[in-house]
Design a protein around this motif. Sequence first.
Motif, short mmCIF file in Angstrom:
data_model
loop_
_atom_site.label_atom_id
_atom_site.label_comp_id
_atom_site.label_asym_id
_atom_site.label_seq_id
_atom_site.Cartn_x
_atom_site.Cartn_y
_atom_site.Cartn_z
N UNK A 280 11.98 1.72 -30.05
CA UNK A 280 10.82 2.29 -30.75
C UNK A 280 9.86 2.97 -29.79
N UNK A 281 9.91 2.60 -28.51
CA UNK A 281 8.99 3.16 -27.52
C UNK A 281 9.77 3.95 -26.48
N UNK A 282 9.08 4.89 -25.85
CA UNK A 282 9.72 5.75 -24.86
C UNK A 282 9.78 7.18 -25.35
N UNK A 283 9.99 8.11 -24.43
CA UNK A 283 9.96 9.51 -24.79
C UNK A 283 8.53 10.00 -24.91
N UNK A 284 8.37 11.15 -25.55
CA UNK A 284 7.05 11.76 -25.70
C UNK A 284 6.62 11.63 -27.16
N UNK A 285 5.80 10.62 -27.45
CA UNK A 285 5.42 10.38 -28.84
C UNK A 285 4.37 11.38 -29.35
N UNK A 286 3.95 12.34 -28.50
CA UNK A 286 3.06 13.40 -28.96
C UNK A 286 3.84 14.60 -29.50
N UNK A 287 5.14 14.63 -29.24
CA UNK A 287 5.96 15.75 -29.72
C UNK A 287 6.14 15.66 -31.22
N UNK A 288 6.04 16.79 -31.90
CA UNK A 288 6.17 16.80 -33.36
C UNK A 288 7.56 16.37 -33.81
N UNK A 289 8.54 16.53 -32.93
CA UNK A 289 9.92 16.16 -33.27
C UNK A 289 10.30 14.79 -32.72
N UNK A 290 9.32 14.01 -32.26
CA UNK A 290 9.58 12.66 -31.76
C UNK A 290 10.22 11.81 -32.86
N UNK A 291 11.24 11.08 -32.50
CA UNK A 291 11.92 10.19 -33.45
C UNK A 291 12.29 8.89 -32.73
N UNK A 292 11.86 7.78 -33.29
CA UNK A 292 12.10 6.49 -32.64
C UNK A 292 13.56 6.06 -32.73
N UNK A 312 19.40 11.86 -24.12
CA UNK A 312 18.17 12.22 -24.81
C UNK A 312 17.51 10.96 -25.33
N UNK A 313 16.20 10.87 -25.16
CA UNK A 313 15.45 9.69 -25.58
C UNK A 313 14.47 10.07 -26.68
N UNK A 314 14.64 9.47 -27.84
CA UNK A 314 13.73 9.64 -28.97
C UNK A 314 13.42 11.10 -29.28
N UNK A 315 14.44 11.94 -29.19
CA UNK A 315 14.34 13.36 -29.54
C UNK A 315 13.17 14.06 -28.86
#
Length: 330
Positions: A280-292, A312-315
């Motif tokens: 559920x955590x990791x990647x860039x959660x500010x990206x509009x295409x972020x997916x957990x 690829x981590x969380x899209x």
Amino acid sequence: MAPAKSKASTVRANPSYQPIIPPRIVYNKLLLDSFLAHHKIVSQWPPVVEQAECVIVRGIFSGGYNPSLIRFRGQLVMAYRFRRGTMRSGYLAIAELDERFRVTSNQELAIQDEKRALEDPRLFEFQGGLCLSYVSFALPKFSSAVVKYVELSTPDRWRASAPVEHQYMVRGANEKNHVPFPVGDRLHIIYRGNPRQIIFTAGEPADLVTPALRWPYGEIRGGTTPMAYDGKLLKFFHSSLRNEMPPLARRYYVGAMLMEPEPPFQMLAVSRRPILRGSEVGGDDTAIHFKKNVVFPAGCVEKDGVFHLSIGINDSQSAIAKIKPEDLHL
């Protein structure tokens, strides 16, 4: 009398359709949310970069993800997908890396595939050249996905040939997760991993069909081009399960398999448990295409006895995971 509409047809006809969640699921979800908040638990699994030693690839386009890594004529080359702002359309880019996976050049890869969204590149070497396969969606409805490939050239900057779309690469309304698998002058395509392994070959009418081994974490899909390992072939793949509390019902997993080095390339062994799990955590959660809960492997380079797996981590992020032989769980 007209046949009743299936749930799948209802969803396709009305993208805003939301399934009715049973009251017991809602009740249990509220209890779970309360428990997690009280104990300050934010994820079922730690971030992917904490599950294995990882290098986050920096210096690429913002939010670039689902990278494919290859060593071509001594140079580490990485292709990946990215988006511009709030646009849904996907674009492809290509970067060169040094031996510490630092970006030394980065550029958008211009592919003359008009009115299409481009996704999930996979680099492979074929007949002495560097090629790239990708998923091509028709715009504006993101329909009729097909897998195409281009040949890449340099030296001034990376360029792509006209897209090649062969009939043998199109079998359904939406095609994804094909893995190019060159052997000599033949280009095999790993098409399915469950319930049977299906490999088809350019110019040959018969498929290579063999039984698939059991993997309890979802259908074996996509992954990396098989590479020589201990007299066999080694391939990483992804899978997913939809068995968790909504709204994040799906979680991705990464595993590995061993295959026979000769046709029909039958599966010999599959990881006993996942190598990596989406978090559920990791990647860039500010990206509009972020997916957990997403972890997506698409390329691998062996170096000093360690497999450097591009993921690829969380899209929303690209990384290189260092996987040791004992981490394969074979």
